[in-house]
Design a protein around this motif. Structure first.
Motif, PDB file in Angstrom:
ATOM      1  N   VAL A 117       0.851  -1.190   0.000  1.00 28.78           N
ATOM      2  CA  VAL A 117       0.000   0.000   0.000  1.00 28.78           C
ATOM      3  C   VAL A 117       0.887   1.240   0.000  1.00 28.78           C
ATOM      4  CG1 VAL A 117      -1.863   1.188   1.204  1.00 28.78           C
ATOM      5  CG2 VAL A 117      -1.614  -1.279   1.446  1.00 28.78           C
TER       6      VAL A 117
ATOM      7  N   GLY B 152     -15.053  -7.060   3.866  1.00 27.34           N
ATOM      8  CA  GLY B 152     -13.735  -7.578   3.527  1.00 27.34           C
ATOM      9  C   GLY B 152     -13.754  -8.775   2.593  1.00 27.34           C
TER      10      GLY B 152
ATOM     11  N   LYS C 227     -16.127 -11.362   2.546  1.00 24.10           N
ATOM     12  CA  LYS C 227     -16.828 -12.587   2.962  1.00 24.10           C
ATOM     13  C   LYS C 227     -18.168 -12.705   2.243  1.00 24.10           C
ATOM     14  CE  LYS C 227     -14.804 -13.167   7.514  1.00 24.10           C
ATOM     15  NZ  LYS C 227     -15.038 -13.402   8.926  1.00 24.10           N
TER      16      LYS C 227
ATOM     17  N   LEU D  31     -14.559  -2.978   5.613  1.00 25.21           N
ATOM     18  CA  LEU D  31     -13.667  -3.109   4.452  1.00 25.21           C
ATOM     19  C   LEU D  31     -14.570  -3.160   3.233  1.00 25.21           C
ATOM     20  CD1 LEU D  31     -11.228  -5.794   5.852  1.00 25.21           C
ATOM     21  CD2 LEU D  31     -10.580  -3.480   5.137  1.00 25.21           C
TER      22      LEU D  31
ATOM     23  N   VAL E   8      -6.167   0.194   1.777  1.00 23.80           N
ATOM     24  CA  VAL E   8      -5.562  -0.968   2.437  1.00 23.80           C
ATOM     25  C   VAL E   8      -5.445  -2.119   1.438  1.00 23.80           C
ATOM     26  CG1 VAL E   8      -6.456  -0.383   4.730  1.00 23.80           C
ATOM     27  CG2 VAL E   8      -7.816  -1.859   3.212  1.00 23.80           C
ATOM     28  N   GLN E   9      -4.679  -3.102   1.827  1.00 24.12           N
ATOM     29  CA  GLN E   9      -4.639  -4.344   1.047  1.00 24.12           C
ATOM     30  C   GLN E   9      -4.941  -5.504   1.985  1.00 24.12           C
ATOM     31  OE1 GLN E   9      -0.820  -4.399  -0.983  1.00 24.12           O
ATOM     32  NE2 GLN E   9      -1.503  -2.870  -2.477  1.00 24.12           N
ATOM     33  N   ILE E  10      -5.603  -6.524   1.454  1.00 26.33           N
ATOM     34  CA  ILE E  10      -5.899  -7.719   2.236  1.00 26.33           C
ATOM     35  C   ILE E  10      -4.910  -8.792   1.802  1.00 26.33           C
ATOM     36  CG2 ILE E  10      -7.643  -9.466   2.732  1.00 26.33           C
ATOM     37  CD1 ILE E  10      -9.744  -7.221   2.271  1.00 26.33           C
ATOM     38  N   GLU E  11      -4.150  -9.269   2.764  1.00 23.29           N
ATOM     39  CA  GLU E  11      -2.979 -10.097   2.451  1.00 23.29           C
ATOM     40  C   GLU E  11      -3.277 -11.580   2.338  1.00 23.29           C
ATOM     41  OE1 GLU E  11       0.990  -9.085   2.976  1.00 23.29           O
ATOM     42  OE2 GLU E  11      -0.163  -7.980   1.483  1.00 23.29           O
ATOM     43  N   ASN E  12      -4.461 -12.019   2.802  1.00 26.27           N
ATOM     44  CA  ASN E  12      -4.652 -13.473   2.860  1.00 26.27           C
ATOM     45  C   ASN E  12      -5.665 -14.036   1.864  1.00 26.27           C
ATOM     46  OD1 ASN E  12      -6.302 -11.963   4.605  1.00 26.27           O
ATOM     47  ND2 ASN E  12      -6.906 -13.783   5.739  1.00 26.27           N
ATOM     48  N   PHE E  13      -6.404 -13.208   1.133  1.00 20.89           N
ATOM     49  CA  PHE E  13      -7.239 -13.779   0.074  1.00 20.89           C
ATOM     50  C   PHE E  13      -7.597 -12.736  -0.971  1.00 20.89           C
ATOM     51  CE2 PHE E  13     -10.878 -11.964   2.229  1.00 20.89           C
ATOM     52  CZ  PHE E  13     -10.717 -12.260   3.577  1.00 20.89           C
TER      53      PHE E  13
ATOM     54  N   THR F 299     -15.283 -16.852   2.625  1.00 23.64           N
ATOM     55  CA  THR F 299     -14.080 -17.253   3.350  1.00 23.64           C
ATOM     56  C   THR F 299     -14.373 -17.352   4.846  1.00 23.64           C
ATOM     57  OG1 THR F 299     -11.797 -16.648   3.911  1.00 23.64           O
ATOM     58  CG2 THR F 299     -13.310 -14.840   3.493  1.00 23.64           C
ATOM     59  N   ASP F 300     -13.662 -18.265   5.506  1.00 23.00           N
ATOM     60  CA  ASP F 300     -13.784 -18.383   6.968  1.00 23.00           C
ATOM     61  C   ASP F 300     -12.764 -17.502   7.661  1.00 23.00           C
ATOM     62  OD1 ASP F 300     -15.723 -20.286   6.648  1.00 23.00           O
ATOM     63  OD2 ASP F 300     -14.302 -21.962   6.656  1.00 23.00           O
ATOM     64  N   GLU F 301     -11.745 -17.112   6.902  1.00 19.85           N
ATOM     65  CA  GLU F 301     -10.638 -16.363   7.512  1.00 19.85           C
ATOM     66  C   GLU F 301     -11.011 -14.912   7.768  1.00 19.85           C
ATOM     67  OE1 GLU F 301      -6.700 -16.775   5.699  1.00 19.85           O
ATOM     68  OE2 GLU F 301      -7.572 -18.365   4.460  1.00 19.85           O
ATOM     69  N   GLU F 302     -10.410 -14.354   8.797  1.00 24.17           N
ATOM     70  CA  GLU F 302     -10.523 -12.910   9.010  1.00 24.17           C
ATOM     71  C   GLU F 302      -9.541 -12.227   8.060  1.00 24.17           C
ATOM     72  OE1 GLU F 302     -12.603 -11.003  10.850  1.00 24.17           O
ATOM     73  OE2 GLU F 302     -13.620 -12.947  11.018  1.00 24.17           O
ATOM     74  N   PRO F 303      -9.959 -11.152   7.404  1.00 18.75           N
ATOM     75  CA  PRO F 303      -9.016 -10.485   6.498  1.00 18.75           C
ATOM     76  C   PRO F 303      -7.807  -9.908   7.239  1.00 18.75           C
ATOM     77  CG  PRO F 303     -11.086  -9.248   6.710  1.00 18.75           C
ATOM     78  CD  PRO F 303     -11.285 -10.545   7.417  1.00 18.75           C
ATOM     79  N   GLU F 304      -6.638 -10.181   6.692  1.00 19.18           N
ATOM     80  CA  GLU F 304      -5.414  -9.587   7.250  1.00 19.18           C
ATOM     81  C   GLU F 304      -5.168  -8.285   6.516  1.00 19.18           C
ATOM     82  OE1 GLU F 304      -2.242 -12.450   6.907  1.00 19.18           O
ATOM     83  OE2 GLU F 304      -3.468 -13.990   7.895  1.00 19.18           O
ATOM     84  N   VAL F 305      -5.401  -7.206   7.219  1.00 16.88           N
ATOM     85  CA  VAL F 305      -5.377  -5.894   6.582  1.00 16.88           C
ATOM     86  C   VAL F 305      -3.998  -5.258   6.708  1.00 16.88           C
ATOM     87  CG1 VAL F 305      -6.385  -3.581   6.579  1.00 16.88           C
ATOM     88  CG2 VAL F 305      -7.825  -5.572   7.018  1.00 16.88           C
ATOM     89  N   VAL F 306      -3.484  -4.811   5.595  1.00 16.16           N
ATOM     90  CA  VAL F 306      -2.188  -4.124   5.580  1.00 16.16           C
ATOM     91  C   VAL F 306      -2.426  -2.658   5.223  1.00 16.16           C
ATOM     92  CG1 VAL F 306       0.088  -4.017   4.502  1.00 16.16           C
ATOM     93  CG2 VAL F 306      -1.026  -6.226   4.881  1.00 16.16           C
TER      94      VAL F 306
END
Lengths: 456, 221
Positions: A181, A370, A372, A403, A451-456, B205-212
């Motif tokens: 970002v 975010g 979901k 988000l 922001v950026q979402i790092e896991n999906f 998704t089941d995961e919580e977003p990892e926000v950067v």
């Protein structure tokens, strides 16, 4: 758009005249439900749970009420209100060494339609914008043709005209966000794209006139600025320098191409190629050669500087990808975005823009949690091929963190990827064609952050 | 509009057309051709001064030559202030010599920054188009002003900075197409779409977003 409500009950009760205190309880309950459940995008309900201020002071006339204003033609070429002085193109000073080989960005955060006003169209120059005299400027068409020909600007205007609304996007749009970002304005994350109504002469009409040899599989276009920018454009049967075929969709793009002399009804602006530019809708805008002076029909690509050194994608598999010509589908929310602060709890309309180089926008989905859960946004007419499409969705902000993001699906079924999906195949060394889903974070304070979402 | 008025108007127009010797047939004819009488033919000889584009395989290279040694003076005088004495780049202008090919590829595979390390030795597939770029677009502040031999010489000097040709090499319309560029075999034409996102609508998704967040504030502008 009431079908976007997650829980219809409070609304129906409100319409039936539930006492306001009861309605508030109901709504609080639904807030709690939304918080524990999925998305919080809510209905455009006329009633709400936010207490409004009441104005009691008698209204007074403003400063314009008792004076004479300006006469007609006091501003012969009209300009925006002085209160809109911040709605301008901007550049990023550290991005390039010099403004003559650089780029400026369209302030989409301040635009409300699909058309970019001409003075706000992004600029990309390689040797600066030049003033080409239409009285002396000429266009040559030659190579694998029956009749090599040369045309004046008047000649071009006599020909059958073609008008269409198309976006132009620099392949570097979003590039500064590949590795992380960086930018705190939507202008800089998505402003290397603009959309205009273009008028000119269809390339295929000219091809018929000069008699292009069916064996010609490529053409190239060249400008008359200092860079004499040139790009190779594939047609059916085009093969690269190794004999490998270009993707089929790339080879169809020339059919929508035109020699454009007008932009949003007036002559092109110098910074956008006056008096004529090549316009290749759907492809990286570098190919839409400005200050066009020559088109040559050939049977192989040039593999120019632009095609071997500049607009390439070194990939994590150790290859260097070339001729990535088509701009894949992209979308972004421009209201709210980091350029705004939320103005109190209650109703908002999430608005954004979507576009695809492969055709029309089919769907835009919006998530406020975010990624979901997603809801389909309303597409605002007109929805045109290779053109910006506006979308909107009612949103009820209750002061929570969100988000927010948009995801476009185009008419080919292509779904805009996440940043992680892009990085997985293209690594961190890419610059171009970053069309991933953009997330903004609404903070409890009302601040909106990139922001950026790092896991999906 | 009444019939009477229409016919009067029509008569007047017809009379005017006859008086001026006009023909209504012209409308149909123009529609049929659309281009009749527009533009000029031009000879290849007349186009020649503009027909400057050089293909990757050396097609259309102009007659001429220049050696690495010939290129030193013009490069140092006209190019080094932006591209560096040794092709290392300066002030945000591009490098001529980047990481050697194996190192460049290794960076790509490891996800390290290779963008800033592009040069003619790792991301330029064909020497003839390097000549084309220099001849048409350089030097930056006076584009297209170098002569043909000078452009060959500067091309040769830059290729030498990239370790691609020896000190005693001469670049010409006869030699340039055969120069082996280190990155040539690494180029692959567009293979997109390379992602396959799905249009999931709920419980994606089941995961919580990892926000950067942005690491540094105020980078824009």
């Amino acid at each position: 758009m009431s079908e976007t409500t997650l829980d219809q009950t409070p609304q129906s009760d409100a319409r039936e005249g539930v006492a306001s205190s009861d309605r508030r309880k109901f709504l609080r309950k639904s807030v709690a439900l939304a918080a524990t459940g999925a998305a919080a995008a809510a209905a455009g309900n006329a009633y709400g749970d936010v207490d409004l201020e009441t104005v009691k002071e008698p209204l007074e006339d403003g400063p314009t009420r008792n004076i004479l204003g300006r006469g007609v033609v006091s501003v012969p070429y009209g300009m925006p209100s002085k209160f809109e002085k911040d709605v301008v193109r901007r550049n990023v000073s550290w991005l390039t060494a010099d403004t003559v080989a650089s780029i400026s960005f369209t302030p989409w955060q301040d635009l409300n339609g699909i058309i970019t006003p001409n003075g706000l169209h992004f600029e990309r120059h390689h040797a600066g914008a030049v003033d080409v005299d239409p009285e002396t400027h000429q266009l040559v068409i030659h190579g694998m043709v029956d009749k090599p020909m040369i045309f004046s600007m008047d000649d071009l205007k006599r020909m059958p005209s073609h008008t269409a609304i198309h976006f132009l996007e620099c392949p570097a749009n979003g590039a500064m966000e590949w590795r992380g970002v960086q930018m705190d304005s939507m202008q800089f994350t998505h402003g290397m794209m603009s959309c205009s109504e273009w008028t000119g002469v269809k390339l295929t009409d000219l091809m018929e006139y000069v008699g292009v040899d069916p064996k010609s599989t490529w053409l190239y276009a060249e400008g008359t600025d200092g860079s004499a920018l040139q790009r190779s454009i594939p047609m059916e049967g085009a093969k690269d320098q190794f004999g490998e075929p270009l993707p089929a969709d790339s080879c169809e793009m020339y059919k929508d191409a035109m020699i454009a002399y007008a932009q949003n009804g007036e002559a092109l602006r110098p910074e956008n190629g006056y008096p004529i530019r090549f316009l290749l809708p759907g492809c990286e805008a570098n190919m839409s050669i400005k200050w066009l002076r020559r088109i040559k029909f050939v049977d192989k690509p040039l593999v120019t500087y632009q095609e071997t050194r500049h607009y390439i994608e070194p990939l994590p598999d150790g290859t260097i990808r070339q001729f990535t010509l088509v701009n894949e589908a992209n979308s972004v929310i421009n209201y709210p975005c980091p350029d705004y602060q939320m103005k109190g709890k209650g109703a908002y309309e999430i608005r954004g823009i979507a576009w695809s180089g492969r055709g029309k926008v089919a769907h835009v989905d919006v998530s406020v949690d975010g990624g979901k859960n997603w809801q389909e946004a309303e597409l605002v007419e007109p929805v045109l091929s290779k053109c910006v499409t506006k979308f909107k969705l009612p949103f009820e902000w209750k002061g929570d963190e969100h988000l927010i993001m948009s995801r476009v699906t185009d008419e080919t079924g292509y779904v805009q990827p996440t940043l992680m999906q892009l990085r997985k195949v293209r690594g961190f060394n890419s610059i171009y064609h970053k069309n991933s889903i953009q997330a903004w974070k609404i903070e409890k304070t009302g601040e909106v952050k990139n922001v950026q979402i790092e896991n999906f | 509009m009444s019939k009477l008025k229409t016919s009067k108007f029509g008569l007047g127009l017809a009379a005017g057309a006859m008086a001026l010797g006009l023909s209504t047939a012209g409308i149909a004819a123009e529609h049929a051709s659309g281009f009749n009488g527009i533009g000029k033919n031009i000879t290849d000889k007349a186009i020649e001064p503009w027909d400057i584009s050089v293909f990757y395989d050396g097609t259309n290279l102009p007659k001429g030559s220049g050696s690495v040694a010939d290129g030193e003076q013009p490069y140092q005088a006209q190019c080094a202030m932006c591209h560096g004495d040794f092709g290392e780049g300066a002030e945000g202008y591009p490098k001529m010599a980047g990481d050697p090919m194996p190192q460049f590829i290794n960076s790509l595979k490891q996800g390290l920054d290779g963008v800033g390390n592009r040069g003619v030795n790792n991301a330029w597939g064909h020497a003839p188009t390097l000549f084309d770029m220099i001849k048409r677009h350089m030097p930056f502040y006076a584009p297209g002003t170098m002569g043909v031999d000078e452009s060959y010489a500067v091309t040769c000097y830059v290729l030498n900075l990239g370790g691609i040709v020896d000190m005693d090499f001469t670049c010409s319309d006869e030699t340039l197409a055969d120069v082996e560029m280190p990155s040539a075999e690494y180029f692959v034409t567009d293979t997109r779409p390379d992602t396959n996102n799905q249009r999931c609508m709920s419980d994606c998704t089941d995961e919580e977003p990892e926000v950067v967040y942005s690491a540094v504030e105020g980078v824009s502008g």
